[in-house]
Design a protein around this motif. Structure first.
Motif, PDB file in Angstrom:
ATOM      1  N   SER A 310       0.823  -1.224   0.000  1.00  0.00           N
ATOM      2  CA  SER A 310       0.000   0.000   0.000  1.00  0.00           C
ATOM      3  C   SER A 310       0.854   1.271   0.000  1.00  0.00           C
ATOM      4  CB  SER A 310      -0.942  -0.013   1.214  1.00  0.00           C
ATOM      5  OG  SER A 310      -0.192  -0.218   2.387  1.00  0.00           O
ATOM      6  N   GLY A 326      -1.415  -0.726  -3.462  1.00  0.00           N
ATOM      7  CA  GLY A 326      -2.797  -0.747  -2.981  1.00  0.00           C
ATOM      8  C   GLY A 326      -2.954  -1.754  -1.851  1.00  0.00           C
ATOM      9  N   ASP A 327      -4.203  -1.888  -1.432  1.00  0.00           N
ATOM     10  CA  ASP A 327      -4.514  -2.817  -0.341  1.00  0.00           C
ATOM     11  C   ASP A 327      -4.556  -4.249  -0.892  1.00  0.00           C
ATOM     12  OD1 ASP A 327      -5.571  -4.269   1.732  1.00  0.00           O
ATOM     13  OD2 ASP A 327      -7.278  -2.933   2.092  1.00  0.00           O
ATOM     14  N   TYR A 328      -3.769  -5.131  -0.277  1.00  0.00           N
ATOM     15  CA  TYR A 328      -3.703  -6.512  -0.794  1.00  0.00           C
ATOM     16  C   TYR A 328      -5.076  -7.184  -0.762  1.00  0.00           C
ATOM     17  CZ  TYR A 328      -4.236  -8.884   3.704  1.00  0.00           C
ATOM     18  OH  TYR A 328      -4.750  -9.396   4.862  1.00  0.00           O
ATOM     19  N   LYS A 329      -5.951  -6.764   0.163  1.00  0.00           N
ATOM     20  CA  LYS A 329      -7.271  -7.402   0.278  1.00  0.00           C
ATOM     21  C   LYS A 329      -8.106  -7.146  -0.972  1.00  0.00           C
ATOM     22  CE  LYS A 329      -7.630  -7.244   5.268  1.00  0.00           C
ATOM     23  NZ  LYS A 329      -7.872  -6.254   6.282  1.00  0.00           N
ATOM     24  N   GLN A 330      -7.801  -6.046  -1.657  1.00  0.00           N
ATOM     25  CA  GLN A 330      -8.518  -5.781  -2.908  1.00  0.00           C
ATOM     26  C   GLN A 330      -7.761  -6.369  -4.104  1.00  0.00           C
ATOM     27  OE1 GLN A 330      -8.933  -1.525  -2.840  1.00  0.00           O
ATOM     28  NE2 GLN A 330     -10.588  -1.618  -1.342  1.00  0.00           N
ATOM     29  N   ILE A 331      -6.409  -6.279  -4.030  1.00  0.00           N
ATOM     30  CA  ILE A 331      -5.591  -6.700  -5.186  1.00  0.00           C
ATOM     31  C   ILE A 331      -5.590  -8.226  -5.368  1.00  0.00           C
ATOM     32  CG2 ILE A 331      -3.223  -6.753  -6.107  1.00  0.00           C
ATOM     33  CD1 ILE A 331      -2.887  -3.997  -4.613  1.00  0.00           C
ATOM     34  N   LEU A 334      -8.627  -9.941  -7.014  1.00  0.00           N
ATOM     35  CA  LEU A 334      -8.693  -9.603  -8.447  1.00  0.00           C
ATOM     36  C   LEU A 334      -7.667 -10.428  -9.231  1.00  0.00           C
ATOM     37  CD1 LEU A 334      -9.054  -5.692  -8.296  1.00  0.00           C
ATOM     38  CD2 LEU A 334     -10.806  -7.359  -8.930  1.00  0.00           C
TER      39      LEU A 334
END
Ligand code: FAD
Length: 344
Positions: A310, A326-331, A334
């Motif tokens: 992030s 970015g935030d790994y929880k979003q990346i 995906l």
């Protein structure tokens, strides 16, 4: 000498050598069979007294296996409430059967479960137990069980006896005694006992596989072409679930920074860096890892380094071939979804 703590018991009422028959849901554990072999040996030394087994939430096929391996009698405890293992209830049910059949010796495998319930059972029956015995003998003078185990850090052997109480209880680790030969001609009795629990102390809410088990099933970090490693930025052990999923998709494995290991989210064997493993994978994906110099020492020979972080100014970002900010929880979801889509 008499025991001052509890009233004396009539030792003559207690006969036989019995074993707790632990199973994994489909078959008896080897340690239970090993103990049946030892039980036969001890029973012979006690003048051919009977060998019994106690099975909880098991099947008649398992009971039959126990008979083939030396049991004369197997009590199968029937109670739908015991379908799922909970220590207090298992120990209570087993203690009731032991109290009814009165074996003079009761042996338990020193497995995770065995250790837990053996102490409970001994407490309920107000008797003694010696954990992790490495040998069991019969005292030729008294007929008492000699429970032999290492002590003082393994420098001495202690022989422990339970002269005033019955049953005499001992736990033994798997592999200490040989497994007896399976004899399909052996005959024995299978008894079904319905045991009431008289109240429940443990409530089973559900089972969840721990992430450490999933990590442990993956190849070691030194041998994998792809290593997906997690650091303090994951925030919790839960975060490793996504890493395990990505690693599996890429036929790789999971690594960790020192901080993730210190937090207890991954075992030390997974640590990469100066005080961990030095690795040379084709692809190293660092998730939530800052890229401290001590960490980089372990991964600098990687062919490609990808950072997911992030913070665009994190050292790992400067030292990577590719970086996703970015935030790994979003990346990660995906990325996982995209890999699956491309492959389908
Ligand atoms: P941090 O430094 O706290 O980094 C966390 C990173 O996660 C940050 O960059 C942050 O931006 C990012 N982040 C936070 N939230 C998110 C999010 N939601 N999504 C994406 N990114 C996020 N370390 C090792 O790893 N291996 C070793 O072998 C090792 N040996 C050492 C030996 C010695 C003698 C010493 C003194 C230190 C050693 N260290 C080692 C420790 C090292 O100096 C660092 O402290 C450690 O590597 C930091 O771990 P980390 O990157 O997981 O945590």
């Amino acid at each position: 000498m008499t025991c001052k703590l509890w009233p004396p018991i009539n030792k003559e009422e207690y006969k036989g050598v019995w074993v707790y028959l632990e199973h994994d849901g489909s078959k008896l554990k080897d340690v239970s069979l090993e103990l049946l072999g030892k039980a036969r040996d001890l029973a012979a030394k006690r003048g051919n007294s009977n060998v019994g087994g106690i099975l909880v939430a098991g099947t008649d096929e398992m009971a039959q296996e126990a008979i083939y391996h030396g049991a004369d009698k197997v009590v199968v405890i029937i109670n739908p409430e015991l379908k799922v293992y909970t220590p207090y209830e298992y120990a209570n049910a087993i203690a009731k059967v032991v109290a009814k059949y009165k074996p003079e010796i009761f042996l338990v495998g020193a497995t995770k479960r065995g250790r837990e319930i053996a102490a409970f059972i001994a407490n309920i029956l107000t008797t003694g137990i010696t954990a992790d015995c490495t040998a069991l003998e019969i005292d030729p003078k008294t007929g008492d069980l000699m429970q032999i185990r290492p002590t003082f850090g393994g420098t001495q052997m202690a022989t422990i006896k339970t002269p005033h109480r019955r049953p005499q209880m001992a736990s033994v680790r798997p592999g200490v005694f040989p497994k007896p030969t399976r004899d399909v001609n052996r005959k024995g009795e299978i008894i079904h006992e319905t045991v009431e629990l008289n109240g429940r102390k443990t409530v089973f809410l559900g089972a969840e596989r721990r992430i450490e088990r999933d990590i442990a099933d993956l190849p070691p970090v030194e041998s994998a072409d792809v290593v997906v490693a997690g650091g303090r930025g994951l925030g919790s052990a839960e975060g490793f679930k996504l890493l395990v999923e990505l690693a599996k998709l890429l036929n790789g494995t999971v690594g960790a920074s020192l901080m993730a290991v210190r937090a207890g989210w991954a075992p030390h064997t997974r640590q990469v860096g100066q005080t961990g493993k030095t690795i040379r994978p084709k692809l190293y994906i660092a998730v939530g890892i800052s890229g401290a110099v001590q960490h980089m020492m372990g991964i600098q020979e990687s062919k490609y380094i990808v950072a997911i972080n992030s913070d665009p100014n994190a050292p790992i970002v400067q030292n990577s071939d590719y970086a996703i900010i970015g935030d790994y929880k979003q990346i990660l979801p995906l990325l996982i979804e995209e890999i699956k889509r491309v492959r389908s």
